[in-house]
Design a protein around this motif. Structure first.
Motif, short mmCIF file in Angstrom:
data_model
loop_
_atom_site.label_atom_id
_atom_site.label_comp_id
_atom_site.label_asym_id
_atom_site.label_seq_id
_atom_site.Cartn_x
_atom_site.Cartn_y
_atom_site.Cartn_z
N ILE A 1 -1.12 -5.40 10.18
CA ILE A 1 -2.24 -3.87 10.17
C ILE A 1 -3.95 -4.14 9.80
O ILE A 1 -3.40 -5.64 8.50
N GLU B 1 -8.02 -2.36 5.17
CA GLU B 1 -7.91 -1.54 4.37
C GLU B 1 -7.63 -0.22 4.88
O GLU B 1 -7.51 0.90 4.84
N TYR B 2 -6.72 -0.35 5.91
CA TYR B 2 -4.91 0.72 6.63
C TYR B 2 -3.69 0.73 5.82
O TYR B 2 -2.58 0.75 6.27
N LYS B 3 -4.00 -0.57 4.50
CA LYS B 3 -2.26 -1.16 4.12
C LYS B 3 -2.04 0.75 3.39
O LYS B 3 -0.30 -0.04 2.82
N MET C 1 -1.29 2.71 4.38
CA MET C 1 -0.39 3.55 5.76
C MET C 1 1.01 3.28 5.41
O MET C 1 1.92 3.32 5.42
#
Length: 290
Positions: free
Chosen positions: A260, A263-265, A267
């Protein structure tokens, strides 16, 4: 991908980030173990501690590492003051009220940091720090310091909780507050000591986060979810669980960028938190249910 690339770009950054989460998670788990509520101002308290260290470097001209122990002490005392002002009168009320109140404290702390230091990003030092090469493993000096200080703080806390009479009093109050009170434990002093330790660990967590990334007013809020995920994964109320949980969450975040966008890590921390709450709410080390 070869082994050196995996270690340099994923494993080592994950361990460093995980040790930062672990310091914050220990504070969360101490507060819950002693006072039985989730403290959601913990991330912004870490931000406050990080900027207090910045103040010592700019006003007194100290190096960041010399400013760290002063920031730890100042934030610990400040945490006790927060408890006396905002939480002490709520102790007899349902714990959810104190938890909600901690959101308000978080907003106040964040606003204070933004008013005093502004909303722009800054750092403790200027320039580029080049990593050293150790047999193909590239590591920066501040990453080594982060790991060594985190280990030292954990060992010191373990020795305090197992060898010191006040550490044993904290463990007794965590197990059974009423019985500890009847046994002569001064619960008020134990609570104050808990806040000093939790606040100091918050300052260390925020300091090393700022040292390894950058200082900004939302930095503590951004690590609040991963820190809670680390505490819950390890088992709330278990110090060793917070350490293991922090390392797992930190490494999982870094590995998640393989699938992914970076910037969405965060999550991945949210996913770990949901899975733990669904299948093992007591965590890996069978702590208290949050």
């Amino acid at each position: 991908m070869d082994m050196h690339s995996f270690i340099n770009f994923f494993l080592l950054p994950g361990i460093v980030q995980g040790s930062i989460y672990a310091l914050g998670a220990i504070g969360i788990t101490l507060v819950f173990a002693i006072m039985r509520y989730g403290h959601f101002a913990h991330g912004d308290l870490a931000t406050f501690g990080a900027f207090i260290a910045l103040a010592f470097t700019t006003v007194l001209g100290l190096s960041p590492y010399a400013a760290l122990p002063l920031a730890v002490l100042a934030t610990g005392v400040f945490a006790v003051a927060l408890d006396r002002l905002f939480y002490a009168h709520l102790r007899a009320m349902p714990k959810i009220i104190t938890t909600i109140a901690s959101f308000g404290v978080a907003l106040m702390l964040r606003s204070f940091v933004q008013v005093v230091w502004g909303v722009n990003t800054t750092s403790y030092t200027r320039g580029i720090t080049r990593p050293e090469n150790w047999f193909g493993i590239r590591v920066k000096s501040h990453e080594i310091v982060t790991l060594l200080v985190a280990i030292a703080l954990v060992v010191a806390l373990h020795l305090f909780l197992t060898r010191n009479k006040w550490g044993k009093a904290m463990r007794a109050m965590s197990d059974n507050p009423e019985l500890a009170l009847f046994s002569g434990v001064d619960n008020g002093k134990v609570i104050a000591l808990t806040w000093i330790i939790a606040g100091g660990l918050c300052a260390a967590s925020g300091f090393f986060l700022g040292l390894n990334t950058e200082l900004k007013s939302l930095m503590g809020w951004n690590i609040l979810l991963p820190t809670f995920a680390a505490a819950i994964l390890g088992g709330v109320g278990r110090i060793e669980g917070a350490i293991v949980g922090g390392l797992i969450v930190g490494i999982a975040e870094e590995l998640s960028v393989l699938v992914i966008p970076g910037e969405y890590k965060v999550m991945s921390a949210f996913g770990i938190l949901l899975l733990v709450l669904l299948f093992r709410p007591t965590g890996l080390f069978r702590g208290k249910v949050l």
